[in-house]
Write a protein that holds these residues in place. Structure first.
Motif, PDB file in Angstrom:
ATOM      1  N   TYR A  60       1.664  -9.513  -6.217  1.00 54.86           N
ATOM      2  CA  TYR A  60       1.996  -8.213  -7.019  1.00 54.86           C
ATOM      3  C   TYR A  60       0.863  -7.282  -6.635  1.00 54.86           C
ATOM      4  CZ  TYR A  60       2.604  -4.762 -10.705  1.00 54.86           C
ATOM      5  OH  TYR A  60       2.684  -3.630 -11.290  1.00 54.86           O
ATOM      6  N   GLU A  61       1.142  -6.306  -6.176  1.00 49.88           N
ATOM      7  CA  GLU A  61       0.310  -5.184  -5.671  1.00 49.88           C
ATOM      8  C   GLU A  61      -0.876  -5.841  -4.702  1.00 49.88           C
ATOM      9  OE1 GLU A  61      -0.038  -2.104  -5.792  1.00 49.88           O
ATOM     10  OE2 GLU A  61       0.857  -1.297  -7.862  1.00 49.88           O
ATOM     11  N   LYS A  62      -0.463  -6.571  -3.923  1.00 46.65           N
ATOM     12  CA  LYS A  62      -1.096  -7.079  -2.754  1.00 46.65           C
ATOM     13  C   LYS A  62      -2.060  -8.191  -3.284  1.00 46.65           C
ATOM     14  CE  LYS A  62      -2.555  -3.172  -1.825  1.00 46.65           C
ATOM     15  NZ  LYS A  62      -1.619  -2.269  -2.702  1.00 46.65           N
ATOM     16  N   GLU A  63      -1.909  -8.487  -4.525  1.00 47.84           N
ATOM     17  CA  GLU A  63      -2.938  -9.655  -4.943  1.00 47.84           C
ATOM     18  C   GLU A  63      -1.946 -10.862  -5.354  1.00 47.84           C
ATOM     19  OE1 GLU A  63      -6.367  -7.691  -4.576  1.00 47.84           O
ATOM     20  OE2 GLU A  63      -6.314  -9.614  -5.319  1.00 47.84           O
ATOM     21  N   GLU A  64      -2.517 -12.195  -5.100  1.00 49.46           N
ATOM     22  CA  GLU A  64      -1.701 -13.368  -5.381  1.00 49.46           C
ATOM     23  C   GLU A  64      -1.869 -13.564  -6.933  1.00 49.46           C
ATOM     24  OE1 GLU A  64      -2.578 -17.139  -2.943  1.00 49.46           O
ATOM     25  OE2 GLU A  64      -2.666 -18.074  -5.186  1.00 49.46           O
ATOM     26  N   ARG A  65      -0.647 -13.641  -7.517  1.00 55.67           N
ATOM     27  CA  ARG A  65      -0.576 -13.793  -8.947  1.00 55.67           C
ATOM     28  C   ARG A  65      -0.182 -15.286  -9.384  1.00 55.67           C
ATOM     29  NH1 ARG A  65       3.320 -10.034 -12.270  1.00 55.67           N
ATOM     30  NH2 ARG A  65       1.694  -8.575 -12.514  1.00 55.67           N
ATOM     31  N   GLY A  66       0.283 -15.919  -8.349  1.00 55.44           N
ATOM     32  CA  GLY A  66       0.802 -17.373  -8.751  1.00 55.44           C
ATOM     33  C   GLY A  66       0.780 -18.101  -7.359  1.00 55.44           C
ATOM     34  N   ARG A  67       0.929 -19.305  -7.339  1.00 51.22           N
ATOM     35  CA  ARG A  67       0.830 -20.337  -6.585  1.00 51.22           C
ATOM     36  C   ARG A  67       1.406 -21.689  -7.027  1.00 51.22           C
ATOM     37  NH1 ARG A  67      -2.472 -21.105  -1.509  1.00 51.22           N
ATOM     38  NH2 ARG A  67      -1.604 -23.189  -0.505  1.00 51.22           N
ATOM     39  N   GLY A  68       2.578 -22.212  -6.258  1.00 56.55           N
ATOM     40  CA  GLY A  68       3.099 -23.272  -6.694  1.00 56.55           C
ATOM     41  C   GLY A  68       2.410 -24.460  -6.172  1.00 56.55           C
ATOM     42  N   ASN A  69       2.997 -25.681  -6.128  1.00 54.95           N
ATOM     43  CA  ASN A  69       2.436 -26.970  -5.934  1.00 54.95           C
ATOM     44  C   ASN A  69       2.738 -27.268  -4.352  1.00 54.95           C
ATOM     45  OD1 ASN A  69       1.102 -29.460  -6.031  1.00 54.95           O
ATOM     46  ND2 ASN A  69       2.731 -30.572  -6.725  1.00 54.95           N
ATOM     47  N   PHE A  70       2.182 -26.549  -3.489  1.00 51.99           N
ATOM     48  CA  PHE A  70       2.703 -26.491  -2.058  1.00 51.99           C
ATOM     49  C   PHE A  70       1.109 -26.670  -1.269  1.00 51.99           C
ATOM     50  CE2 PHE A  70       6.674 -25.722  -1.036  1.00 51.99           C
ATOM     51  CZ  PHE A  70       7.238 -25.374  -2.090  1.00 51.99           C
ATOM     52  N   PRO A  71       1.094 -27.426  -0.287  1.00 50.93           N
ATOM     53  CA  PRO A  71      -0.158 -27.713   0.362  1.00 50.93           C
ATOM     54  C   PRO A  71      -0.774 -26.314   0.966  1.00 50.93           C
ATOM     55  CG  PRO A  71       1.627 -28.533   1.781  1.00 50.93           C
ATOM     56  CD  PRO A  71       2.224 -28.244   0.638  1.00 50.93           C
ATOM     57  N   ASP A  72      -2.193 -26.416   1.361  1.00 52.39           N
ATOM     58  CA  ASP A  72      -2.691 -25.157   1.890  1.00 52.39           C
ATOM     59  C   ASP A  72      -2.152 -24.710   3.272  1.00 52.39           C
ATOM     60  OD1 ASP A  72      -6.007 -26.169   0.886  1.00 52.39           O
ATOM     61  OD2 ASP A  72      -4.242 -25.058  -0.126  1.00 52.39           O
ATOM     62  N   ARG A  73      -1.488 -25.555   3.847  1.00 57.17           N
ATOM     63  CA  ARG A  73      -0.600 -25.259   5.133  1.00 57.17           C
ATOM     64  C   ARG A  73       0.178 -23.803   5.012  1.00 57.17           C
ATOM     65  NH1 ARG A  73       3.170 -27.797   6.909  1.00 57.17           N
ATOM     66  NH2 ARG A  73       3.682 -29.157   4.977  1.00 57.17           N
ATOM     67  N   PHE A  74       0.484 -23.697   3.798  1.00 58.52           N
ATOM     68  CA  PHE A  74       1.153 -22.658   3.530  1.00 58.52           C
ATOM     69  C   PHE A  74       0.575 -21.394   2.887  1.00 58.52           C
ATOM     70  CE2 PHE A  74       5.731 -24.242   3.052  1.00 58.52           C
ATOM     71  CZ  PHE A  74       5.597 -25.320   3.313  1.00 58.52           C
ATOM     72  N   SER A  75       0.745 -20.326   3.319  1.00 53.30           N
ATOM     73  CA  SER A  75       0.016 -19.117   2.854  1.00 53.30           C
ATOM     74  C   SER A  75       0.889 -17.801   3.131  1.00 53.30           C
ATOM     75  CB  SER A  75      -1.345 -18.855   3.913  1.00 53.30           C
ATOM     76  OG  SER A  75      -0.837 -18.472   5.358  1.00 53.30           O
ATOM     77  N   ALA A  76       0.275 -16.933   2.430  1.00 51.39           N
ATOM     78  CA  ALA A  76       1.189 -15.634   2.489  1.00 51.39           C
ATOM     79  C   ALA A  76       0.184 -14.265   2.304  1.00 51.39           C
ATOM     80  CB  ALA A  76       2.204 -15.582   1.280  1.00 51.39           C
ATOM     81  N   ARG A  77       0.855 -13.167   2.158  1.00 51.49           N
ATOM     82  CA  ARG A  77      -0.012 -11.866   1.986  1.00 51.49           C
ATOM     83  C   ARG A  77       0.890 -10.865   1.855  1.00 51.49           C
ATOM     84  NH1 ARG A  77      -2.502 -10.059   7.963  1.00 51.49           N
ATOM     85  NH2 ARG A  77      -0.785 -10.594   9.316  1.00 51.49           N
ATOM     86  N   GLN A  78       0.487  -9.836   1.208  1.00 58.04           N
ATOM     87  CA  GLN A  78       1.559  -8.810   0.764  1.00 58.04           C
ATOM     88  C   GLN A  78       0.876  -7.396   1.483  1.00 58.04           C
ATOM     89  OE1 GLN A  78       2.193  -7.520  -3.254  1.00 58.04           O
ATOM     90  NE2 GLN A  78       4.239  -6.773  -2.729  1.00 58.04           N
ATOM     91  N   PHE A  79       1.574  -6.610   1.956  1.00 60.31           N
ATOM     92  CA  PHE A  79       1.003  -5.529   2.788  1.00 60.31           C
ATOM     93  C   PHE A  79       0.881  -4.205   1.884  1.00 60.31           C
ATOM     94  CE2 PHE A  79       0.328  -7.674   6.692  1.00 60.31           C
ATOM     95  CZ  PHE A  79       1.316  -8.480   6.704  1.00 60.31           C
ATOM     96  N   PRO A  80       0.389  -3.233   2.338  1.00 61.53           N
ATOM     97  CA  PRO A  80       0.405  -2.182   1.453  1.00 61.53           C
ATOM     98  C   PRO A  80       1.774  -1.465   1.210  1.00 61.53           C
ATOM     99  CG  PRO A  80      -1.430  -2.019   2.941  1.00 61.53           C
ATOM    100  CD  PRO A  80      -0.746  -3.057   3.419  1.00 61.53           C
ATOM    101  N   ASN A  81       2.798  -1.784   2.115  1.00 60.00           N
ATOM    102  CA  ASN A  81       4.001  -1.076   1.858  1.00 60.00           C
ATOM    103  C   ASN A  81       4.900  -2.116   0.913  1.00 60.00           C
ATOM    104  OD1 ASN A  81       4.661  -3.115   3.587  1.00 60.00           O
ATOM    105  ND2 ASN A  81       5.739  -1.789   5.087  1.00 60.00           N
ATOM    106  N   TYR A  82       4.223  -3.400   0.482  1.00 60.07           N
ATOM    107  CA  TYR A  82       4.705  -4.161  -0.394  1.00 60.07           C
ATOM    108  C   TYR A  82       5.574  -5.293   0.116  1.00 60.07           C
ATOM    109  CZ  TYR A  82       3.162  -0.728  -3.888  1.00 60.07           C
ATOM    110  OH  TYR A  82       2.262  -0.189  -4.497  1.00 60.07           O
ATOM    111  N   SER A  83       5.701  -5.073   1.764  1.00 62.37           N
ATOM    112  CA  SER A  83       6.498  -6.314   2.186  1.00 62.37           C
ATOM    113  C   SER A  83       5.405  -7.444   2.381  1.00 62.37           C
ATOM    114  CB  SER A  83       6.524  -5.612   3.798  1.00 62.37           C
ATOM    115  OG  SER A  83       5.504  -5.382   4.462  1.00 62.37           O
ATOM    116  N   SER A  84       6.065  -8.478   2.735  1.00 61.70           N
ATOM    117  CA  SER A  84       5.091  -9.460   2.646  1.00 61.70           C
ATOM    118  C   SER A  84       5.595 -10.525   3.712  1.00 61.70           C
ATOM    119  CB  SER A  84       5.415 -10.492   1.398  1.00 61.70           C
ATOM    120  OG  SER A  84       4.818 -11.677   1.431  1.00 61.70           O
ATOM    121  N   GLU A  85       4.691 -11.427   4.232  1.00 60.14           N
ATOM    122  CA  GLU A  85       4.836 -12.541   5.061  1.00 60.14           C
ATOM    123  C   GLU A  85       4.403 -13.918   4.491  1.00 60.14           C
ATOM    124  OE1 GLU A  85       3.672 -10.490   9.291  1.00 60.14           O
ATOM    125  OE2 GLU A  85       2.184 -11.872   8.378  1.00 60.14           O
ATOM    126  N   LEU A  86       5.214 -14.822   4.916  1.00 60.29           N
ATOM    127  CA  LEU A  86       4.886 -16.332   4.533  1.00 60.29           C
ATOM    128  C   LEU A  86       4.561 -17.060   5.810  1.00 60.29           C
ATOM    129  CD1 LEU A  86       4.935 -18.715   2.386  1.00 60.29           C
ATOM    130  CD2 LEU A  86       7.202 -19.043   3.010  1.00 60.29           C
TER     131      LEU A  86
END
Lengths: 108, 112
Positions: free
Chosen positions: B50-76
């Protein structure tokens, strides 16, 4: 974590029949949504219903938050209603927890 | 208005490789969430931003990462792919991240 149980797991109907799908959840929730997943995987939002009753055409839903369950009613079912129906709840305001779904098959 | 769009729609990767999945939320929505759905099961929560900050993370290993860009799009991003990572990856957007989630059509990842 919160538990979400859906019943029945599978349901087979003849076109025109009515059905009721149930969702039980183990804790108080901020959000409850019903989704229909079509054969291509798209999750279609049917209802946002943390409490009360809503209707949309042949579909209606009721959530009794104090008793921790929700019901989805499908009337006069059509073959296009086939697919998986999911109930999902949100406890903390940041994530949905899904049930295992009800696989509905409507035969012509 | 366009709904939630995800790309690619299908992807085949080899074990050990890395993959990047992309999601564009509904215009005006500031929250993006990622879910993994293994065949025959309900979707499982991976991340919410939310607003480029991680608000929650589920029970997945560190191999999974994500980010959100200024235009609110996201990558996993998923590193060191395993056969068990084969699944439908779903992106959901919402206005505030608290309710009213709308899902995209998903990316179907197959790891061979």
């Amino acid at each position: 974590g919160i538990q979400v149980e859906q019943s029945p797991p599978d349901l087979i109907l003849q076109e025109g029949a009515n059905s009721t799908l149930r969702c039980n959840f183990s804790d108080s929730v901020n959000n409850l949504q019903w989704f229909h997943q079509n054969p291509w995987g798209q999750l279609i939002n049917l209802f946002y219903i943390p409490s009360g009753t809503k209707q949309n055409g042949r579909l209606s839903a009721t959530t009794v938050a104090t008793e921790r369950y929700s019901l989805l009613y499908i009337s006069s079912s059509q073959t296009t209603d086939s697919g998986v129906y999911f109930c999902a709840v949100d406890l903390s305001g940041s994530r949905l927890t899904f049930g295992e779904g009800t696989q509905l098959t409507v035969n012509p | 208005d366009a709904g939630v769009t995800q790309s690619p729609t299908h992807l085949i990767k080899t074990r050990g490789q890395h993959v990047t999945l992309r999601c564009s939320p509904i215009s005006g929505h500031k929250s993006v969430s990622w879910y993994q759905q293994v065949l025959g099961q309900g979707p499982q929560f991976i991340f919410q931003y939310y607003e480029k900050e991680e608000r929650g993370r589920g029970n997945f290993p560190d191999r999974f990462s994500a980010r959100q860009f200024p235009n609110y799009s996201s990558e996993l991003n998923v590193n060191a792919l395993l056969l068990g990572d084969s699944a439908l990856y779903l992106c959901a957007s919402s206005l505030t991240g608290h309710y009213g989630y709308t899902f995209g059509s998903g990316t179907r990842l197959t790891v061979v």
